[in-house]
Design a protein around this motif. Sequence first.
Motif, mmCIF file in Angstrom:
data_model
loop_
_atom_site.group_PDB
_atom_site.id
_atom_site.type_symbol
_atom_site.label_atom_id
_atom_site.label_comp_id
_atom_site.label_asym_id
_atom_site.label_seq_id
_atom_site.Cartn_x
_atom_site.Cartn_y
_atom_site.Cartn_z
ATOM 1 N N ARG A 122 0.839 -1.207 0.000
ATOM 2 C CA ARG A 122 0.000 0.000 0.000
ATOM 3 C C ARG A 122 0.869 1.251 0.000
ATOM 4 N N ASP A 123 1.917 1.244 0.795
ATOM 5 C CA ASP A 123 2.840 2.379 0.827
ATOM 6 C C ASP A 123 3.516 2.561 -0.534
ATOM 7 N N PHE A 124 3.874 1.457 -1.164
ATOM 8 C CA PHE A 124 4.506 1.503 -2.481
ATOM 9 C C PHE A 124 3.550 2.121 -3.502
ATOM 10 N N ALA A 125 2.278 1.727 -3.439
ATOM 11 C CA ALA A 125 1.276 2.298 -4.347
ATOM 12 C C ALA A 125 1.108 3.791 -4.105
ATOM 13 N N ALA A 126 1.170 4.187 -2.824
ATOM 14 C CA ALA A 126 1.018 5.603 -2.480
ATOM 15 C C ALA A 126 2.161 6.450 -3.032
ATOM 16 N N GLU A 127 3.286 5.815 -3.334
ATOM 17 C CA GLU A 127 4.425 6.532 -3.927
ATOM 18 C C GLU A 127 4.228 6.789 -5.417
ATOM 19 N N GLY A 128 3.159 6.220 -5.985
ATOM 20 C CA GLY A 128 2.896 6.444 -7.407
ATOM 21 C C GLY A 128 3.079 5.228 -8.285
ATOM 22 N N ALA A 188 -4.616 -7.141 -15.048
ATOM 23 C CA ALA A 188 -3.317 -6.738 -15.591
ATOM 24 C C ALA A 188 -3.463 -5.973 -16.903
ATOM 25 N N GLU A 189 -4.534 -6.222 -17.627
ATOM 26 C CA GLU A 189 -4.734 -5.555 -18.921
ATOM 27 C C GLU A 189 -4.917 -4.042 -18.776
ATOM 28 N N THR A 190 -5.441 -3.601 -17.630
ATOM 29 C CA THR A 190 -5.829 -2.182 -17.512
ATOM 30 C C THR A 190 -5.356 -1.476 -16.254
ATOM 31 N N CYS A 191 -4.993 -2.216 -15.221
ATOM 32 C CA CYS A 191 -4.776 -1.565 -13.918
ATOM 33 C C CYS A 191 -3.458 -0.839 -13.781
ATOM 34 N N ASP A 192 -2.621 -0.847 -14.819
ATOM 35 C CA ASP A 192 -1.382 -0.072 -14.766
ATOM 36 C C ASP A 192 -1.472 1.201 -15.606
ATOM 37 N N THR A 193 -2.675 1.541 -16.034
ATOM 38 C CA THR A 193 -2.832 2.782 -16.812
ATOM 39 C C THR A 193 -2.778 4.010 -15.916
ATOM 40 N N ALA A 194 -3.006 3.818 -14.625
ATOM 41 C CA ALA A 194 -2.917 4.917 -13.656
ATOM 42 C C ALA A 194 -2.301 4.367 -12.377
ATOM 43 N N PRO A 195 -1.425 5.124 -11.715
ATOM 44 C CA PRO A 195 -0.798 4.623 -10.495
ATOM 45 C C PRO A 195 -1.794 4.523 -9.353
ATOM 46 N N GLY A 196 -1.445 3.699 -8.378
ATOM 47 C CA GLY A 196 -2.291 3.562 -7.201
ATOM 48 C C GLY A 196 -2.583 2.105 -6.903
ATOM 49 N N LEU A 197 -3.398 1.892 -5.883
ATOM 50 C CA LEU A 197 -3.715 0.553 -5.398
ATOM 51 C C LEU A 197 -5.099 0.120 -5.846
ATOM 52 N N VAL A 198 -5.193 -1.117 -6.327
ATOM 53 C CA VAL A 198 -6.479 -1.772 -6.537
ATOM 54 C C VAL A 198 -6.522 -2.951 -5.569
ATOM 55 N N ASP A 199 -7.402 -2.871 -4.591
ATOM 56 C CA ASP A 199 -7.584 -3.945 -3.619
ATOM 57 C C ASP A 199 -8.939 -4.561 -3.917
ATOM 58 N N LEU A 200 -8.922 -5.707 -4.590
ATOM 59 C CA LEU A 200 -10.167 -6.309 -5.054
ATOM 60 C C LEU A 200 -10.357 -7.683 -4.430
#
Length: 306
Positions: A122-128, A188-200
């Motif tokens: 989560r911290d890593f995602a918060a870094e962008g 994986a097809e779409t979740c790297d188009t914008a930085p941040g966390l996806v917790d699904l």
Amino acid sequence: MNRRVLILGMGGLFGSAAARAFRAAGWNVDRYHRGTDMAVAARGARWIVNAMNPPRYHDWDTQIPAITTQVLAAARDSGASVLVPGNVYVYGREPSPWRSDTPHHACTRKGRIRAEMEERYRDFAAEGHSVVILRGGDFIHAEAPETILNQVMLKDLRKGRITAMGKPDARRAYADLSDMSQVAVRLAETCDTAPGLVDLAFPGTTFSARELADELASQLGRKIAIKRFPWTMLSLASPFWELARELREMRYLYDMPHEIDGAEFRARFPDFKIKTLDRIVFEHLYLRGMKVVPNPGGTMSTQTSL
């Protein structure tokens, strides 16, 4: 667009299923070899799938943090996004249905280690950076003999009985790996188009040992009995048998009814069809070569392709 993925722990349950799913979707799949330079292996990868665990459940306290440190360093160096299969240990005894915003109140050593690991992502995602935590219940797969369902619960099926790890009527969340790995590919097809966390949270299939026995009986055309797992005998196992310790530590989850809320998942993937209990039972019987009673007009038969 780059379609290369590096999978850590490809020999394990989630890692092997993810490799099959990514290859089927046309991705280039690379396998990480434990002990080599992860940062070098990740160069050119779009995603790192971290499904790696300590061998034979050994030394989680030090190995999980060490693996996490390696993954984060490799992702920083390569620019790859990270996908991690999560579990429900982090919720402890929080009432279900569990969602992404359910507090993490782990009540076991293993749960706390996983919660601390997830906090670092989560911290890593918060870094962008782009991070996905795809969470599910107990892994099941008809072709994986090492699952608890295959190894323990269905072990004596040919003798006309199954084994309940806890209360027979306690309904629990299970994640079929062919389903869950397909979801991983779609993320994986779409979740790297914008930085941040996806917790699904992947809701999977929820059923009790009683419901499992009833469905087995229906498809086999004979009564299936339920016996209880001998936890007392397991408690006498050597303290150096780490698998026994791990099972004892998570015993509470077998007695505590729980499920994963599927609202967030359905909002993201409204067209995804999760396997039903009857389909899961059929696949496990089919792979065992056990004759299923014909069901005229039903959706499955012994000719159904797996």
